[in-house]
Design an enzyme around this catalytic site. Structure first.
Site, mmCIF file in Angstrom:
data_model
loop_
_atom_site.group_PDB
_atom_site.id
_atom_site.type_symbol
_atom_site.label_atom_id
_atom_site.label_comp_id
_atom_site.label_asym_id
_atom_site.label_seq_id
_atom_site.Cartn_x
_atom_site.Cartn_y
_atom_site.Cartn_z
ATOM 1 N N GLY A 1 56.343 -32.043 -5.501
ATOM 2 C CA GLY A 1 55.667 -33.083 -4.378
ATOM 3 C C GLY A 1 54.879 -31.972 -3.459
ATOM 4 N N CYS A 2 55.314 -30.920 -3.079
ATOM 5 C CA CYS A 2 54.840 -30.241 -1.982
ATOM 6 C C CYS A 2 53.646 -29.247 -2.799
ATOM 7 C CB CYS A 2 55.935 -29.300 -1.352
ATOM 8 S SG CYS A 2 57.143 -30.090 -0.473
#
Length: 155
Positions: free
Chosen positions: A46-47
């Site tokens: 996600g990051c």
């Protein structure tokens, strides 16, 4: 957990090391708008998606007068690896003691799969040229968030 920031608040001042260990301060960006985004961990799916989205839109944001700073509790060495492995152009800052995360209300209680724990709350704070909070967005999604910011800011 610290208080969440509200539009009109003075953005807390900070100085943190970047991926190369150089000190970067919010004050360095006075006179420009700054998008400060907080993310849980470098090199996670996600990051990575979020950092790549910011990198892909960096020229558009910069052209509209915005600098972008990404802050996580990672060490500078991990940030350098993250930057290099994903060809990121966003300035990544290390906040291992979580003081800045806390000051911005981006660290606190989270719930995931019925479990409650302390962690980084994915957040984005838009700071105006005078160091005031223009927007404070908490619990944002990693995917599609940058497009939403661009739309909301009218860029």
């Amino acid at each position: 957990m610290s208080e969440r920031l509200q539009p009109g608040d003075t953005a807390p001042a900070f100085t943190l090391p970047d991926a190369d260990g150089n000190e970067v301060s919010l004050a360095d960006h006075k006179g420009r708008k700054v998008i400060v985004y907080f993310y849980p961990a470098a090199l996670t799916p996600g990051c990575t998606k979020q950092a790549c989205d910011f990198t892909d839109n960096l020229d558009l944001l910069a052209g509209a007068g915005y600098d972008v700073l990404g802050i996580s509790p990672d060490q500078p060495e991990k940030l350098a690896k993250f930057r290099d492995s994903e060809s990121l152009r966003v300035t990544l800052l290390a906040d291992p003691d979580k003081k800045v995360l806390d000051a911005y209300g981006a660290f606190g209680e989270k719930k995931n799969y019925g479990r409650t724990y302390q962690g980084v709350i994915r957040s984005t704070i838009v700071v105006d040229e005078d160091g005031k909070v223009e927007r404070a967005l908490y619990n944002v999604r990693a995917t599609g968030h940058v497009a939403k910011i661009i739309k909301d800011l009218g860029i």
